[in-house]
Design a protein around this motif. Structure first.
Motif, PDB file in Angstrom:
ATOM      1  N   GLN A   1       1.608  13.115   9.342  1.00 53.79           N
ATOM      2  CA  GLN A   1       2.926  12.631   9.716  1.00 53.79           C
ATOM      3  C   GLN A   1       3.569  11.935   8.509  1.00 53.79           C
ATOM      4  O   GLN A   1       2.908  11.263   7.737  1.00 53.79           O
ATOM      5  N   ASN A   2       4.878  12.079   8.380  1.00 51.48           N
ATOM      6  CA  ASN A   2       5.581  11.376   7.319  1.00 51.48           C
ATOM      7  C   ASN A   2       5.671   9.901   7.671  1.00 51.48           C
ATOM      8  O   ASN A   2       5.935   9.532   8.818  1.00 51.48           O
ATOM      9  N   ASP A   3       5.414   9.041   6.687  1.00 56.31           N
ATOM     10  CA  ASP A   3       5.574   7.618   6.953  1.00 56.31           C
ATOM     11  C   ASP A   3       6.684   7.056   6.087  1.00 56.31           C
ATOM     12  O   ASP A   3       7.218   7.734   5.209  1.00 56.31           O
ATOM     13  N   THR A   4       7.029   5.820   6.357  1.00 58.15           N
ATOM     14  CA  THR A   4       8.117   5.206   5.616  1.00 58.15           C
ATOM     15  C   THR A   4       7.664   4.730   4.253  1.00 58.15           C
ATOM     16  O   THR A   4       8.492   4.449   3.391  1.00 58.15           O
ATOM     17  N   GLY A   5       6.383   4.625   4.029  1.00 59.48           N
ATOM     18  CA  GLY A   5       5.872   4.168   2.752  1.00 59.48           C
ATOM     19  C   GLY A   5       5.860   2.657   2.650  1.00 59.48           C
ATOM     20  O   GLY A   5       6.352   1.915   3.508  1.00 59.48           O
ATOM     21  N   PHE A   6       5.256   2.172   1.558  1.00 59.56           N
ATOM     22  CA  PHE A   6       5.200   0.738   1.302  1.00 59.56           C
ATOM     23  C   PHE A   6       6.513   0.248   0.708  1.00 59.56           C
ATOM     24  O   PHE A   6       7.203   0.961  -0.022  1.00 59.56           O
ATOM     25  N   ARG A   7       6.798  -0.985   0.985  1.00 52.69           N
ATOM     26  CA  ARG A   7       7.936  -1.689   0.382  1.00 52.69           C
ATOM     27  C   ARG A   7       7.597  -3.167   0.357  1.00 52.69           C
ATOM     28  O   ARG A   7       6.671  -3.618   1.039  1.00 52.69           O
ATOM     29  N   PHE A   8       8.320  -3.942  -0.429  1.00 49.53           N
ATOM     30  CA  PHE A   8       8.172  -5.385  -0.390  1.00 49.53           C
ATOM     31  C   PHE A   8       8.930  -5.936   0.827  1.00 49.53           C
ATOM     32  O   PHE A   8       9.994  -5.415   1.199  1.00 49.53           O
ATOM     33  N   LYS A   9       8.378  -6.985   1.423  1.00 53.21           N
ATOM     34  CA  LYS A   9       9.040  -7.597   2.579  1.00 53.21           C
ATOM     35  C   LYS A   9      10.421  -8.121   2.200  1.00 53.21           C
ATOM     36  O   LYS A   9      11.362  -8.058   2.999  1.00 53.21           O
ATOM     37  N   ASP A  10      10.536  -8.657   1.007  1.00 57.36           N
ATOM     38  CA  ASP A  10      11.834  -9.080   0.465  1.00 57.36           C
ATOM     39  C   ASP A  10      12.375  -7.938  -0.391  1.00 57.36           C
ATOM     40  O   ASP A  10      11.797  -7.596  -1.421  1.00 57.36           O
ATOM     41  N   PRO A  11      13.469  -7.296   0.000  1.00 54.71           N
ATOM     42  CA  PRO A  11      13.981  -6.145  -0.760  1.00 54.71           C
ATOM     43  C   PRO A  11      14.383  -6.475  -2.194  1.00 54.71           C
ATOM     44  O   PRO A  11      14.496  -5.568  -3.025  1.00 54.71           O
ATOM     45  N   ASP A  12      14.592  -7.757  -2.487  1.00 47.65           N
ATOM     46  CA  ASP A  12      14.961  -8.155  -3.853  1.00 47.65           C
ATOM     47  C   ASP A  12      13.745  -8.476  -4.719  1.00 47.65           C
ATOM     48  O   ASP A  12      13.893  -8.797  -5.898  1.00 47.65           O
ATOM     49  N   GLN A  13      12.548  -8.425  -4.130  1.00 45.28           N
ATOM     50  CA  GLN A  13      11.342  -8.776  -4.880  1.00 45.28           C
ATOM     51  C   GLN A  13      11.062  -7.733  -5.951  1.00 45.28           C
ATOM     52  O   GLN A  13      11.119  -6.528  -5.700  1.00 45.28           O
ATOM     53  N   ARG A  14      10.697  -8.206  -7.147  1.00 52.12           N
ATOM     54  CA  ARG A  14      10.444  -7.299  -8.269  1.00 52.12           C
ATOM     55  C   ARG A  14       8.982  -6.913  -8.370  1.00 52.12           C
ATOM     56  O   ARG A  14       8.652  -5.765  -8.685  1.00 52.12           O
ATOM     57  N   SER A  15       8.065  -7.866  -8.099  1.00 55.29           N
ATOM     58  CA  SER A  15       6.646  -7.590  -8.301  1.00 55.29           C
ATOM     59  C   SER A  15       5.808  -8.481  -7.402  1.00 55.29           C
ATOM     60  O   SER A  15       6.312  -9.439  -6.801  1.00 55.29           O
ATOM     61  N   GLU A  16       4.521  -8.165  -7.336  1.00 56.23           N
ATOM     62  CA  GLU A  16       3.578  -8.919  -6.507  1.00 56.23           C
ATOM     63  C   GLU A  16       2.195  -8.827  -7.126  1.00 56.23           C
ATOM     64  O   GLU A  16       1.727  -7.737  -7.488  1.00 56.23           O
ATOM     65  N   LYS A  17       1.502  -9.987  -7.257  1.00 56.68           N
ATOM     66  CA  LYS A  17       0.143 -10.002  -7.798  1.00 56.68           C
ATOM     67  C   LYS A  17      -0.870 -10.056  -6.658  1.00 56.68           C
ATOM     68  O   LYS A  17      -0.674 -10.751  -5.667  1.00 56.68           O
ATOM     69  N   ILE A  18      -1.968  -9.312  -6.848  1.00 60.80           N
ATOM     70  CA  ILE A  18      -3.028  -9.243  -5.846  1.00 60.80           C
ATOM     71  C   ILE A  18      -4.356  -9.514  -6.544  1.00 60.80           C
ATOM     72  O   ILE A  18      -4.724  -8.807  -7.486  1.00 60.80           O
TER      73      ILE A  18
END
Length: 449
Positions: A20-37
């Protein structure tokens, strides 16, 4: 410093349902540039924290899989999987065939990255083999779904991943070399130059696989012949099967402009890889024993990988020289006596600590380390170490106080090293001594005589 690649996890999917096609990943904040894990590194493998439908889990990050797998949940955990349908999954080993459930509409979160329509395949793994291999409560595997929506930086030194929004990524990577990626069934491949007498084609296509703890695997075909010098070895695992094959070296492999001389190589006895994948492009695999030597940027949207050497680049390529494959197999109750330091107070109200002859009993639950398999013509075979033996101590250290990675490092440190081992067999303690032996060097010396 080096880390051993004793865990090899390849999964090849044979599915009868359309994904099935999914919506994919995105940041919760649409203005977010990056995220460290922050991640854990075990036997070169990357373990990341995730949250699936609100339940906190840990997944192996494996660029060599194209589906997201849920393999096991800890005791007492519960999870609501959406819209599940039964499917069949086949893995790399000869016995790796699983009943699974395909589920869509799940919410998967990795820090501030979220997919609200995640497709997940739930494998029924009663023996929890993946956690036993790693010694961690690993619940699943994620690959293409993680990489495809971001530019992903992996730093093996700091043990951080950084996700970048491709639309907001403006970092210049002029100091990085790069290779184009081609994709087959959503898995990344790169062309590397190889020099060796047994290989007739200089440019070979390799799967770039963060989920393989090894260095280079070669699949014998019309361009890749059996190496002249090799020995049969246990190369790693599928989910439930041991993967065996030939252990050898090749003359040179180039990762872009960077050259590896005589790296360890393996030729797995699993021709069903090509049969299951029906893959006509793949000549081999580059695993994390190579990848960990670089700072990496995976750019799936633009089909590139960027890399530059890190402090591990010049590490030697080591492998087990004992012939023992260890596994975690359950837990044991351990009692330890600890000396008590008593706090005393003098007339001047000064507080001091005195050692006494008093002890307290500490009781804990520790992992049980057990021999899974023994390689033929190895030091372990010579002294009659057997599968099922429980390792109690290694060089005087309690096995339960060491990780599998630390134990394997001792067994790959230096040829000629004496290693003292104590085992429990049939409720009796037995002691063994082995001298580490480089089987490839033995073969080379014999060929010259």
């Amino acid at each position: 410093m080096y880390k051993l690649g004793s865990i090899l996890l390849f999964l090849i999917f044979s599915l009868t349902l359309n994904a099935q096609n999914d919506t994919g990943f995105r940041f919760k904040d649409p203005d977010q540039r990056s995220e460290k894990i922050k991640f854990e590194l075990v036997n070169n493998l990357i373990i990341v924290p995730v949250k699936l439908n609100g339940v906190e889990l840990t997944f192996l990050l494996d660029s060599g899989v194209d589906k997201t797998l849920l393999i096991a949940l800890g005791t007492g955990d519960s999870l609501d999987l959406k819209k599940a349908q039964k499917v069949k999954i086949r893995g790399l080993g000869s016995k790796d065939s699983f009943e699974a459930f395909q589920s869509i509409g799940n919410t998967l979160e990795i820090n501030d990255a979220i997919n609200i329509n995640q497709e997940v395949y739930f494998i029924i793994d009663k023996n929890n083999e993946l956690a036993k291999r790693l010694g961690l409560p690993v619940n699943g595997i994620i690959g293409y779904d993680f990489f495809k929506d971001f530019i992903v930086r992996i730093n093996y030194k700091t043990k951080y991943i950084k996700l970048y929004n491709p639309d907001k990524f403006n970092r210049k990577l002029r100091r990085y070399d790069q290779l184009p990626l081609q994709f087959y069934k959503n898995k990344p491949y790169a062309t590397l130059k190889v020099e060796d007498e047994s290989i007739s084609k200089s440019n070979l296509t390799f799967l770039i696989d963060t989920g393989s703890g090894s260095s280079f695997w070669f699949l014998e075909n019309e361009h890749i012949s059996e190496p002249e010098l090799y020995f049969q070895d246990i190369l790693g695992y599928g989910l439930s099967s041991i993967i065996e094959g030939k252990r050898s070296k090749v003359k040179k492999v180039f990762f872009g402009k960077y050259e590896f001389e005589e790296p360890n190589s393996a030729y797995p006895d699993v021709q069903q890889i090509l049969e299951i994948e029906k893959n006509v492009v793949r000549d081999g695999t580059v695993g994390a024993e190579v990848l960990r030597r670089f700072k990496l940027f995976f750019d799936y949207p633009n089909k590139r990988i960027y890399f530059r050497p890190n402090i591990y680049f010049d590490d030697s390529f080591n492998y087990d020289m004992s012939g023992i494959v260890f596994d975690y197999d359950g837990v044991k109750i351990v009692k330890e006596l600890k000396n008590v330091r008593m706090k005393t107070k003098s007339d001047s109200d000064e507080i001091s600590y005195n050692n006494t002859n008093d002890f307290i009993m500490s009781i804990g639950v520790k992992p049980k380390v057990v021999v899974k398999a023994i390689r033929d013509q190895s030091p372990a075979k010579d002294v009659d170490i057997l599968p099922g033996d429980e390792l109690l101590t290694i060089n005087g250290k309690n096995a339960y106080d060491l990780s599998l990675e630390q134990i394997q490092s001792i067994l790959a440190e230096k040829e000629g090293n004496k290693v003292k081992l104590e085992f429990l067999r049939n409720n009796k303690n037995i002691e063994k001594e082995i001298y580490l032996r480089d089987r490839l060097k033995d073969l080379l010396n014999n060929s010259e005589n």
